[in-house]
Design a protein around this motif. Structure first.
Motif, PDB file in Angstrom:
ATOM      1  N   ILE A  30     -12.807  35.245  49.136  1.00 48.07           N
ATOM      2  CA  ILE A  30     -11.490  35.546  48.378  1.00 48.07           C
ATOM      3  C   ILE A  30     -10.457  36.135  49.118  1.00 48.07           C
ATOM      4  O   ILE A  30      -9.272  35.537  49.166  1.00 48.07           O
ATOM      5  CB  ILE A  30     -11.740  36.063  47.159  1.00 48.07           C
ATOM      6  N   GLU A  31     -11.010  37.039  49.941  1.00 46.87           N
ATOM      7  CA  GLU A  31      -9.943  37.865  50.687  1.00 46.87           C
ATOM      8  C   GLU A  31      -9.439  36.928  51.945  1.00 46.87           C
ATOM      9  O   GLU A  31      -8.254  37.253  52.116  1.00 46.87           O
ATOM     10  CB  GLU A  31     -10.272  39.152  51.238  1.00 46.87           C
ATOM     11  N   LYS A  32      -9.911  36.083  52.165  1.00 43.16           N
ATOM     12  CA  LYS A  32      -9.890  35.066  53.423  1.00 43.16           C
ATOM     13  C   LYS A  32      -8.783  33.928  52.682  1.00 43.16           C
ATOM     14  O   LYS A  32      -8.307  32.907  53.375  1.00 43.16           O
ATOM     15  CB  LYS A  32     -10.867  34.561  53.855  1.00 43.16           C
ATOM     16  N   GLY A  33      -8.530  34.021  51.495  1.00 42.28           N
ATOM     17  CA  GLY A  33      -7.892  32.881  50.764  1.00 42.28           C
ATOM     18  C   GLY A  33      -8.703  31.634  50.341  1.00 42.28           C
ATOM     19  O   GLY A  33      -7.996  30.613  49.903  1.00 42.28           O
ATOM     20  N   LEU A  34      -9.963  31.908  50.422  1.00 43.21           N
ATOM     21  CA  LEU A  34     -10.687  30.459  49.799  1.00 43.21           C
ATOM     22  C   LEU A  34     -10.705  30.584  48.205  1.00 43.21           C
ATOM     23  O   LEU A  34     -10.528  31.571  47.479  1.00 43.21           O
ATOM     24  CB  LEU A  34     -12.218  30.580  50.062  1.00 43.21           C
ATOM     25  N   PRO A  35     -10.869  29.331  47.636  1.00 41.50           N
ATOM     26  CA  PRO A  35     -10.648  29.169  46.232  1.00 41.50           C
ATOM     27  C   PRO A  35     -11.836  29.828  45.577  1.00 41.50           C
ATOM     28  O   PRO A  35     -12.942  29.699  46.061  1.00 41.50           O
ATOM     29  CB  PRO A  35     -10.546  27.753  45.884  1.00 41.50           C
ATOM     30  N   CYS A  36     -11.598  30.159  44.063  1.00 40.32           N
ATOM     31  CA  CYS A  36     -13.088  30.721  43.314  1.00 40.32           C
ATOM     32  C   CYS A  36     -12.513  30.403  42.018  1.00 40.32           C
ATOM     33  O   CYS A  36     -11.448  29.651  41.733  1.00 40.32           O
ATOM     34  CB  CYS A  36     -13.049  32.047  43.660  1.00 40.32           C
ATOM     35  N   ARG A  37     -13.520  30.403  41.207  1.00 40.06           N
ATOM     36  CA  ARG A  37     -13.386  30.188  39.874  1.00 40.06           C
ATOM     37  C   ARG A  37     -12.403  31.079  38.915  1.00 40.06           C
ATOM     38  O   ARG A  37     -12.342  32.363  39.517  1.00 40.06           O
ATOM     39  CB  ARG A  37     -14.857  30.082  39.105  1.00 40.06           C
ATOM     40  N   LEU A  38     -12.119  30.829  38.059  1.00 41.16           N
ATOM     41  CA  LEU A  38     -11.157  31.631  37.161  1.00 41.16           C
ATOM     42  C   LEU A  38     -11.605  32.916  36.562  1.00 41.16           C
ATOM     43  O   LEU A  38     -11.376  33.980  36.776  1.00 41.16           O
ATOM     44  CB  LEU A  38     -10.556  30.656  35.955  1.00 41.16           C
ATOM     45  N   GLU A  82     -18.158  47.908  47.166  1.00 42.98           N
ATOM     46  CA  GLU A  82     -18.063  48.484  45.867  1.00 42.98           C
ATOM     47  C   GLU A  82     -17.059  47.559  44.864  1.00 42.98           C
ATOM     48  O   GLU A  82     -17.374  47.763  43.685  1.00 42.98           O
ATOM     49  CB  GLU A  82     -16.968  49.769  46.014  1.00 42.98           C
ATOM     50  N   LEU A  83     -16.133  47.025  45.210  1.00 47.73           N
ATOM     51  CA  LEU A  83     -15.302  45.958  44.471  1.00 47.73           C
ATOM     52  C   LEU A  83     -16.439  45.030  43.911  1.00 47.73           C
ATOM     53  O   LEU A  83     -16.342  44.602  42.564  1.00 47.73           O
ATOM     54  CB  LEU A  83     -14.166  45.163  45.300  1.00 47.73           C
ATOM     55  N   ALA A  84     -17.187  44.465  44.857  1.00 46.21           N
ATOM     56  CA  ALA A  84     -18.224  43.519  44.417  1.00 46.21           C
ATOM     57  C   ALA A  84     -19.167  43.952  43.133  1.00 46.21           C
ATOM     58  O   ALA A  84     -19.656  43.166  42.168  1.00 46.21           O
ATOM     59  CB  ALA A  84     -19.016  43.013  45.651  1.00 46.21           C
ATOM     60  N   ARG A  85     -19.595  45.099  43.370  1.00 50.16           N
ATOM     61  CA  ARG A  85     -20.403  45.905  42.422  1.00 50.16           C
ATOM     62  C   ARG A  85     -19.702  45.808  41.080  1.00 50.16           C
ATOM     63  O   ARG A  85     -20.189  45.751  39.747  1.00 50.16           O
ATOM     64  CB  ARG A  85     -20.954  47.216  42.772  1.00 50.16           C
ATOM     65  N   ARG A  86     -18.445  46.460  41.090  1.00 53.31           N
ATOM     66  CA  ARG A  86     -17.629  46.533  39.929  1.00 53.31           C
ATOM     67  C   ARG A  86     -17.180  45.303  39.245  1.00 53.31           C
ATOM     68  O   ARG A  86     -17.200  45.058  38.076  1.00 53.31           O
ATOM     69  CB  ARG A  86     -16.451  47.270  40.229  1.00 53.31           C
ATOM     70  N   ALA A  87     -17.174  44.206  39.984  1.00 54.15           N
ATOM     71  CA  ALA A  87     -16.868  42.756  39.615  1.00 54.15           C
ATOM     72  C   ALA A  87     -18.104  41.955  39.172  1.00 54.15           C
ATOM     73  O   ALA A  87     -17.748  41.290  38.415  1.00 54.15           O
ATOM     74  CB  ALA A  87     -15.865  42.122  40.566  1.00 54.15           C
ATOM     75  N   GLY A  88     -19.190  42.669  39.455  1.00 50.81           N
ATOM     76  CA  GLY A  88     -20.288  41.678  39.344  1.00 50.81           C
ATOM     77  C   GLY A  88     -20.597  40.486  40.147  1.00 50.81           C
ATOM     78  O   GLY A  88     -21.181  39.349  39.456  1.00 50.81           O
ATOM     79  N   VAL A  89     -19.882  40.574  41.465  1.00 50.14           N
ATOM     80  CA  VAL A  89     -20.119  39.302  42.334  1.00 50.14           C
ATOM     81  C   VAL A  89     -20.604  39.896  43.446  1.00 50.14           C
ATOM     82  O   VAL A  89     -20.817  40.922  43.900  1.00 50.14           O
ATOM     83  CB  VAL A  89     -18.695  38.589  42.211  1.00 50.14           C
ATOM     84  N   SER A  90     -20.888  38.712  44.446  1.00 43.31           N
ATOM     85  CA  SER A  90     -21.433  39.284  45.673  1.00 43.31           C
ATOM     86  C   SER A  90     -20.370  39.595  46.592  1.00 43.31           C
ATOM     87  O   SER A  90     -19.378  39.155  46.649  1.00 43.31           O
ATOM     88  CB  SER A  90     -22.255  38.062  46.222  1.00 43.31           C
ATOM     89  N   PRO A  91     -20.694  40.634  47.832  1.00 44.66           N
ATOM     90  CA  PRO A  91     -19.779  40.933  48.611  1.00 44.66           C
ATOM     91  C   PRO A  91     -19.351  39.791  49.380  1.00 44.66           C
ATOM     92  O   PRO A  91     -17.884  39.853  50.051  1.00 44.66           O
ATOM     93  CB  PRO A  91     -20.603  41.923  49.587  1.00 44.66           C
ATOM     94  N   ILE A  92     -20.267  38.734  49.761  1.00 39.80           N
ATOM     95  CA  ILE A  92     -19.675  37.484  50.352  1.00 39.80           C
ATOM     96  C   ILE A  92     -18.421  37.018  49.740  1.00 39.80           C
ATOM     97  O   ILE A  92     -17.697  36.462  50.114  1.00 39.80           O
ATOM     98  CB  ILE A  92     -20.782  36.557  50.617  1.00 39.80           C
ATOM     99  N   THR A  93     -18.801  36.850  48.281  1.00 42.19           N
ATOM    100  CA  THR A  93     -17.487  36.222  47.297  1.00 42.19           C
ATOM    101  C   THR A  93     -16.339  36.943  47.457  1.00 42.19           C
ATOM    102  O   THR A  93     -15.144  36.296  47.747  1.00 42.19           O
ATOM    103  CB  THR A  93     -17.995  36.165  46.023  1.00 42.19           C
ATOM    104  N   ILE A  94     -16.375  38.228  47.557  1.00 40.77           N
ATOM    105  CA  ILE A  94     -15.144  39.035  47.872  1.00 40.77           C
ATOM    106  C   ILE A  94     -14.520  38.766  49.257  1.00 40.77           C
ATOM    107  O   ILE A  94     -13.243  38.497  49.100  1.00 40.77           O
ATOM    108  CB  ILE A  94     -15.540  40.648  47.778  1.00 40.77           C
ATOM    109  N   GLY A  95     -15.415  38.714  50.226  1.00 41.96           N
ATOM    110  CA  GLY A  95     -14.793  38.328  51.713  1.00 41.96           C
ATOM    111  C   GLY A  95     -14.499  36.780  51.586  1.00 41.96           C
ATOM    112  O   GLY A  95     -13.262  36.601  52.291  1.00 41.96           O
TER     113      GLY A  95
END
Length: 70
Positions: free
Chosen positions: A38-46, A23-36
């Protein structure tokens, strides 16, 4: 270049709102893998951080609630 962990509150806030990763991925327009990642603390784009902050219902002016080390 080694991996490093970035502390954030994405998972905590998402769970408080009873929202799944998909749901968060859908609302943000990113993939669920990206959410996972980020939640693990890996870096992402601004821009990805901005999308997640808005998808969680926050204004960008309070981004430190989601990503405290910004």
């Amino acid at each position: 270049m080694g991996n490093f962990v970035i502390k954030n509150n994405v998972k905590k806030i998402r769970e408080e709102r009873c929202m799944g990763k998909y749901e968060l991925a859908r609302r943000a327009g990113v993939s669920p893998i990206t959410i996972g990642r980020i939640e693990k603390g890996l870096p992402c784009r601004l821009e990805t951080k901005r999308k997640i902050i808005k998808a969680l219902g926050y204004k960008l002016s309070v981004r430190n609630l989601v990503f405290p080390e910004e």
